[in-house]
Design an enzyme around this catalytic site. Structure first.
Site, PDB file in Angstrom:
ATOM      1  N   GLN A   1       0.848  -1.214   0.000  1.00 44.05           N
ATOM      2  CA  GLN A   1       0.000   0.000   0.000  1.00 44.05           C
ATOM      3  C   GLN A   1       0.866   1.240   0.000  1.00 44.05           C
ATOM      4  OE1 GLN A   1      -0.670   2.130   3.102  1.00 44.05           O
ATOM      5  NE2 GLN A   1      -1.396   3.598   1.564  1.00 44.05           N
TER       6      GLN A   1
ATOM      7  N   TYR B   1       1.049   5.587  -0.488  1.00 43.65           N
ATOM      8  CA  TYR B   1       0.469   6.917  -0.696  1.00 43.65           C
ATOM      9  C   TYR B   1       1.356   7.608  -1.711  1.00 43.65           C
ATOM     10  CZ  TYR B   1      -2.314   6.234   3.545  1.00 43.65           C
ATOM     11  OH  TYR B   1      -3.199   5.756   4.478  1.00 43.65           O
TER      12      TYR B   1
ATOM     13  N   LYS C   1      -7.490   2.183  -3.223  1.00 40.88           N
ATOM     14  CA  LYS C   1      -8.094   2.016  -1.883  1.00 40.88           C
ATOM     15  C   LYS C   1      -8.600   3.356  -1.357  1.00 40.88           C
ATOM     16  CE  LYS C   1      -7.034   0.618   2.880  1.00 40.88           C
ATOM     17  NZ  LYS C   1      -6.972   1.816   3.719  1.00 40.88           N
TER      18      LYS C   1
ATOM     19  N   HIS D   1     -11.402   4.281   5.362  1.00 40.66           N
ATOM     20  CA  HIS D   1     -10.221   4.334   6.229  1.00 40.66           C
ATOM     21  C   HIS D   1     -10.612   4.018   7.677  1.00 40.66           C
ATOM     22  CE1 HIS D   1      -6.010   5.729   5.572  1.00 40.66           C
ATOM     23  NE2 HIS D   1      -5.985   5.725   6.885  1.00 40.66           N
TER      24      HIS D   1
ATOM     25  N   ASP E   1     -13.249  -2.878   3.322  1.00 42.33           N
ATOM     26  CA  ASP E   1     -12.847  -2.950   4.726  1.00 42.33           C
ATOM     27  C   ASP E   1     -13.682  -1.974   5.530  1.00 42.33           C
ATOM     28  OD1 ASP E   1     -11.669  -0.358   4.769  1.00 42.33           O
ATOM     29  OD2 ASP E   1      -9.667  -1.123   4.387  1.00 42.33           O
TER      30      ASP E   1
ATOM     31  N   GLY F   1     -15.017  -2.207   9.841  1.00 43.31           N
ATOM     32  CA  GLY F   1     -16.009  -2.797  10.743  1.00 43.31           C
ATOM     33  C   GLY F   1     -16.233  -4.282  10.591  1.00 43.31           C
ATOM     34  N   VAL F   2     -15.351  -4.969   9.874  1.00 40.32           N
ATOM     35  CA  VAL F   2     -15.503  -6.425   9.708  1.00 40.32           C
ATOM     36  C   VAL F   2     -15.009  -7.082  11.001  1.00 40.32           C
ATOM     37  CG1 VAL F   2     -14.842  -8.451   8.359  1.00 40.32           C
ATOM     38  CG2 VAL F   2     -15.063  -6.206   7.232  1.00 40.32           C
TER      39      VAL F   2
HETATM   40  C1  LIG Z   1      -3.949   2.315  13.383  1.00 38.46           C
HETATM   41  C2  LIG Z   1      -4.361   2.349  11.944  1.00 38.46           C
HETATM   42  C3  LIG Z   1      -3.427   2.703  10.994  1.00 38.46           C
HETATM   43  C4  LIG Z   1      -3.792   2.715   9.643  1.00 38.46           C
HETATM   44  N1  LIG Z   1      -2.830   2.972   8.710  1.00 38.46           N
HETATM   45  C5  LIG Z   1      -3.144   2.884   7.409  1.00 38.46           C
HETATM   46  C6  LIG Z   1      -2.133   3.023   6.444  1.00 38.46           C
HETATM   47  O1  LIG Z   1      -0.964   3.217   6.743  1.00 38.46           O
HETATM   48  N2  LIG Z   1      -2.511   2.944   5.140  1.00 38.46           N
HETATM   49  C7  LIG Z   1      -3.807   2.710   4.759  1.00 38.46           C
HETATM   50  O2  LIG Z   1      -4.108   2.648   3.562  1.00 38.46           O
HETATM   51  N3  LIG Z   1      -4.785   2.563   5.666  1.00 38.46           N
HETATM   52  C8  LIG Z   1      -4.474   2.630   6.981  1.00 38.46           C
HETATM   53  N4  LIG Z   1      -5.446   2.416   7.899  1.00 38.46           N
HETATM   54  C9  LIG Z   1      -6.825   2.093   7.463  1.00 38.46           C
HETATM   55  C10 LIG Z   1      -6.982   0.590   7.262  1.00 38.46           C
HETATM   56  O3  LIG Z   1      -6.292   0.146   6.121  1.00 38.46           O
HETATM   57  C11 LIG Z   1      -8.452   0.180   7.063  1.00 38.46           C
HETATM   58  O4  LIG Z   1      -8.998   0.955   6.034  1.00 38.46           O
HETATM   59  C12 LIG Z   1      -9.312   0.290   8.310  1.00 38.46           C
HETATM   60  O5  LIG Z   1      -8.572   0.055   9.485  1.00 38.46           O
HETATM   61  C13 LIG Z   1     -10.450  -0.723   8.216  1.00 38.46           C
HETATM   62  O6  LIG Z   1     -11.311  -0.592   9.274  1.00 38.46           O
HETATM   63  P1  LIG Z   1     -11.292  -1.517  10.598  1.00 38.46           P
HETATM   64  O7  LIG Z   1     -10.152  -1.025  11.417  1.00 38.46           O
HETATM   65  O8  LIG Z   1     -12.635  -1.205  11.196  1.00 38.46           O
HETATM   66  O9  LIG Z   1     -11.152  -2.956  10.196  1.00 38.46           O
HETATM   67  C14 LIG Z   1      -5.119   2.412   9.256  1.00 38.46           C
HETATM   68  C15 LIG Z   1      -6.057   2.073  10.229  1.00 38.46           C
HETATM   69  C16 LIG Z   1      -5.697   2.017  11.556  1.00 38.46           C
HETATM   70  C17 LIG Z   1      -6.723   1.605  12.579  1.00 38.46           C
HETATM   71  C1  LIG Z   2       2.874  10.373   8.252  1.00 39.99           C
HETATM   72  C2  LIG Z   2       2.120   9.399   8.993  1.00 39.99           C
HETATM   73  C3  LIG Z   2       0.845   9.072   8.326  1.00 39.99           C
HETATM   74  C4  LIG Z   2       0.389   7.758   8.787  1.00 39.99           C
HETATM   75  C5  LIG Z   2      -0.959   7.500   8.263  1.00 39.99           C
HETATM   76  C6  LIG Z   2      -1.400   6.195   8.719  1.00 39.99           C
HETATM   77  C7  LIG Z   2      -2.850   6.109   8.501  1.00 39.99           C
HETATM   78  O1  LIG Z   2      -3.276   5.923   7.393  1.00 39.99           O
HETATM   79  C8  LIG Z   2      -3.740   6.260   9.632  1.00 39.99           C
HETATM   80  O2  LIG Z   2      -4.956   6.078   9.435  1.00 39.99           O
HETATM   81  O3  LIG Z   2      -3.324   6.587  10.759  1.00 39.99           O
END
Ligand SMILES: Cc1cc2nc3c(=O)[nH]c(=O)nc-3n(C[C@H](O)[C@H](O)[C@H](O)COP(=O)(O)O)c2cc1C
Ligand SMILES: CCCCCCC(=O)C(=O)O
Length: 356
Positions: A132, A134, A229, A253, A284, A286-287
Site C-alpha cells: 500500500q 500513498y 483504496k 479508512h 474494509d 467494521g468487519v
Molecule cells: C492504526 C491504523 C493505521 C492505519 N494505517 C493505514 C495506512 O498506513 N494505510 C492505509 O491505507 N490505511 C491505513 N489504515 C486504514 C486501514 O487500512 C483500514 O482501512 C481500516 O482500518 C479498516 O477498518 P477496521 O479497522 O474497522 O477494520 C489504518 C487504520 C488504523 C486503525
Molecule cells: C505520516 C504518517 C501518516 C500515517 C498515516 C497512517 C494512517 O493511514 C492512519 O490512518 O493513521
C-alpha cells in the site's frame, strides 16, 4: 484449525486486553477515528442492519473457504488491511503480522508507513503480499518505492487515495500523539532526531495535490496490478477502473478520515453495480465476525480486510495473537457457511441477504 482459547471467542475479545497492554495514546491512535467517530460505529452498524436468510438441506459435509484475489490463491476471503507502525503494538511488529498471515494462507497488505522495511517484511512472509502506497510529494521517491516493492516480490500496488491530509482525530489531538521512541517510517527518508506529530509528518511526505492524472502515472510506471483504496463513490470507482485499476477497495479508512462518511457496507452495492463486472471489488471497515465476512461476500465483495482487529491480536500476543484473530474469522466463516448452506465461497450470494 487450532483450538481457540476460550478467553478469546471473538475478535473483539482481543480489544479489551490490547487496551490494557498498550499505552493510552497508542490505544487511542489505533481505536480512534475522525471527529465523533460516527463512521467508526456506522461501519459496524451497517453489517448489523443486514440480516441473513440461511438455506437448508444443502450438502455442506465438505467445505472450502478458498478463493483468489487477482489470481492469487487464498485460504479465505479475509485479509489484513494496511495499517501503519506495527512496532507500536508489539516489538515484532510487521514481521509477526506477515508470519501470521502467511501461516493462515491469507493476503497481507503492507503499509508504506510500516515500521519495518518492506524488504524485511517480504523476507519474513510466507504468504502473498500487496504493497500500500500513498503518492508522495517526491515522485522519484514514490517511483523508487514501487520499484522496491516489485523487486521484493509484492504482487500488487494498493494506492491509498483517501489521505490527502490526516483527518481531524479528536483523540490524537487531545493526546498530542507522536510516534513512540524507536518507531519510525523506515521505508522513507525521515530523520530520527525529530519528534513531529503524524499530521506534520504526513504534510511533509504525502501529496495533497494528488489527482486522477497521478493515478494514470502510477499505472504507467508498474506492471503490477493496481488496486485503488479509499473509494466509496461509484463514479470514483468507475474512473479508477477506466484508468486501469484491476481492483477497488471500498474503504472509508475505518472512519478515520471523514466523520459522517457513508458506511462501507452501505456504499458497496452501488460500487458493485458500476464496476463489479470489470474489476475485483474489496471492502474494509467494521468487519468483526465471520457473519460480516459472509454478508460482504454475499453482496459481491471478493475479499474483505480487517484493520484494527489484527492490531489487537498483535498487541496481545504478537504473531500468535494475530494468528488467533485470523483463525477466529476463518472458523466463524466456516461455521456460518455451513449453517447457511454454502459449501464454498462461490455458493455465497445475495440470495442469503435480506434488509429488515
Ligand atoms: C492504526 C491504523 C493505521 C492505519 N494505517 C493505514 C495506512 O498506513 N494505510 C492505509 O491505507 N490505511 C491505513 N489504515 C486504514 C486501514 O487500512 C483500514 O482501512 C481500516 O482500518 C479498516 O477498518 P477496521 O479497522 O474497522 O477494520 C489504518 C487504520 C488504523 C486503525
Ligand atoms: C505520516 C504518517 C501518516 C500515517 C498515516 C497512517 C494512517 O493511514 C492512519 O490512518 O493513521
Amino acid at each position: 484449525m487450532p483450538a481457540v482459547p476460550t478467553r478469546f471467542v471473538r475478535a473483539e475479545d482481543f480489544a479489551a486486553v490490547a487496551q490494557a497492554v498498550l499505552p493510552t495514546d497508542v490505544w487511542d491512535y489505533v481505536a480512534g477515528g475522525a471527529g465523533d467517530e460516527r463512521t467508526v460505529r456506522a461501519n459496524e452498524e451497517a453489517f448489523h442492519r443486514l440480516t441473513l436468510v440461511p438455506r437448508m438441506l444443502i450438502d455442506v459435509g465438505t467445505r472450502t473457504l478458498h478463493t483468489t484475489a487477482l489470481g492469487v490463491p487464498l485460504a479465505g476471503p479475509i485479509g489484513v488491511a494496511p495499517t501503519s507502525y506495527h512496532t507500536m503494538a508489539h516489538p515484532d511488529g510487521e514481521l509477526a503480522v506477515a508470519r501470521a498471515a502467511g501461516a493462515a494462507g491469507l493476503l497481507n497488505i503492507v503499509s508504506v508507513f510500516s515500521s519495518t522495511t518492506l524488504e524485511d517484511v517480504a523476507k519474513a512472509a510466507t504468504g502473498p503480499l500487496w504493497f500500500q502506497l500513498y503518492c508522495l510529494r517526491d515522485r522519484g521517491l514514490t517511483r523508487s518505492l514501487i520499484e522496491r516493492a516489485e523487486a521484493a516480490g509484492y504482487r500488487a500496488i494498493v494506492l491509498g487515495v483517501d489521505l490527502p491530509v490526516i483527518g481531524y482525530r479528536d483523540r490524537d489531538i487531545r493526546n498530542a500523539f507522536r510516534l513512540p521512541p524507536g518507531v519510525r517510517p523506515v521505508n522513507l527518508p525521515v530523520g530520527t532526531e525529530q519528534d513531529p506529530t503524524l499530521a506534520d509528518l504526513n504534510a511533509v511526505l504525502v501529496d495533497p495535490r494528488l489527482t486522477w492524472q497521478d493515478v494514470e502515472w502510477i499505472r504507467s510506471v508498474t506492471d503490477l496490478p493496481l488496486v485503488v483504496k479509499g473509494i466509496v463513490a461509484p463514479s470514483d470507482a468507475e474512473r479508477a477502473v477506466q484508468l486501469g485499476a484491476s481492483g477497488v477497495l471500498v474503504s472509508n479508512h475505518g472512519g478515520r478520515q471523514v466523520d459522517g462518511s457513508v458506511a462501507t457496507m452501505t456504499a458497496l452495492p452501488d460500487v458493485l453495480d458500476v464496476v463489479g463486472g470489470s474489476a475485483e471489488v474489496y471492502l474494509d471497515g467494521g468487519v468483526r465476525r465471520g457473519t460480516d465476512v459472509l454478508k460482504a461476500v454475499a453482496t459481491g465483495a471478493r475479499v474483505v480486510f480487517a484493520g484494527r482487529p489484527v492490531l489487537w491480536g498483535l498487541a496481545v500476543d504478537g504473531e500468535s495473537g494475530v494468528r488467533a484473530v485470523l483463525d477466529l474469522y476463518l472458523r466463524e466463516l466456516d461455521l456460518v457457511m455451513a449453517t447457511c448452506g454454502c459449501p464454498d465461497v462461490a455458493s455465497i450470494g445475495p440470495h442469503l441477504l435480506r434488509n429488515p
